[in-house]
Design a protein around this motif. Sequence first.
Motif, PDB file in Angstrom:
ATOM      1  N   SER A   1     -34.420 -35.112  12.258  1.00  0.00           N
ATOM      2  CA  SER A   1     -34.660 -33.827  11.736  1.00  0.00           C
ATOM      3  C   SER A   1     -35.459 -33.898  10.534  1.00  0.00           C
TER       4      SER A   1
ATOM      5  N   ASP B   1     -32.942 -30.011  19.601  1.00  0.00           N
ATOM      6  CA  ASP B   1     -31.566 -30.815  19.590  1.00  0.00           C
ATOM      7  C   ASP B   1     -30.544 -29.664  19.550  1.00  0.00           C
TER       8      ASP B   1
ATOM      9  N   ARG C   1     -26.848 -30.087  18.456  1.00  0.00           N
ATOM     10  CA  ARG C   1     -26.790 -30.196  17.048  1.00  0.00           C
ATOM     11  C   ARG C   1     -27.918 -29.899  16.161  1.00  0.00           C
TER      12      ARG C   1
ATOM     13  N   SER D   1     -30.292 -28.657  13.279  1.00  0.00           N
ATOM     14  CA  SER D   1     -30.244 -28.541  11.982  1.00  0.00           C
ATOM     15  C   SER D   1     -31.464 -28.386  11.072  1.00  0.00           C
TER      16      SER D   1
ATOM     17  N   ASP E   1     -38.268 -31.775  17.636  1.00  0.00           N
ATOM     18  CA  ASP E   1     -37.080 -32.672  17.362  1.00  0.00           C
ATOM     19  C   ASP E   1     -36.136 -32.650  18.296  1.00  0.00           C
TER      20      ASP E   1
HETATM   21 MG    MG Z   1     -31.032 -33.653  13.794  1.00  0.00          MG
END
Ligand code: MG
Length: 238
Positions: free
Chosen positions: A62, A85, A88, A90, A167
């Motif tokens: 990320s 993603d 998760r 972020s 990502d």
């Molecule tokens: Mg990440």
Amino acid sequence: MDEKKSRSKGVVREEKLCENLSFAAKEAFKRLRTNVVMKFPAEDSTCKIIGVTSAQPSEGKSTVSINLAYSLAELGKKVLLLDADMRRSSIHQKLHLEKTPGLSDLLGTANSISTAMRKYNSSKDSTSFDVIPGGNTPTNPSELLNSRRMETLLRALAKVYDYIVIDLPPVGAVIDAVSVSRQVDGMLLVIRENNCPRGLFADAVSQLQEANVDILGFVVNGAMEGAGKKYQYNNYYY
Ligand SMILES: [Mg+2]
Ligand SMILES: Nc1ncnc2c1ncn2[C@@H]1O[C@H](COP(=O)(O)OP(=O)(O)O)[C@@H](O)[C@H]1O
């Protein structure tokens, strides 16, 4: 803000991104940007979709995705950063943007793209790029990433942008990256220095190769934290 800090040897360090990177880190991302741009023929003006993945979580996907998107936007390119993603996600935390609605919501329902679109504006100059955050954490992220709707979405977005940076989830933990890799023009594999077991990394590379992914390069995230050392991104090997 917990996600914005990294902990090592009892020292908590504020993570710096985009325009707030150190000089050395900025230079490293300019080198990465040059390598990415040069991989594609200059006369080819179609949108390039760059996937960012790793063999396991927390290698720096990320962080690298955000700084690459920023670095490309600095060239005046129209850039979208997509947080895929979804288990998760972020990006929203790191850039202080709303998490929902995001990609999962676009893929799960017929929401219009504009509902998930955010913008990152530099606090120091006019550099900006668009962001689609992960959205509500879905129960079926693999299916969503692999869906027809994802393909349709990327095709629509590719008409608007010069670069789309995605990502992605790690290759080793789930197969998402391999399924979506059919939809990217090239993949960057991030590896945190002294962090990823060699076998796991080799497995990730072979999985991507078997899926015929064009691996653009390996980003060695040279995290040097702790006493007296700033963290650096100065090791990019191609
Ligand atoms: Mg990440
Ligand atoms: N070069 C670095 N130096 C210090 N901390 C870093 C570096 N790269 C990433 N981090 C920190 O490590 C953690 C994992 O990075 P992140 O980019 O979120 O990884 P991933 O997306 O692969 O899970 C985050 O807390 C991030 O702030």
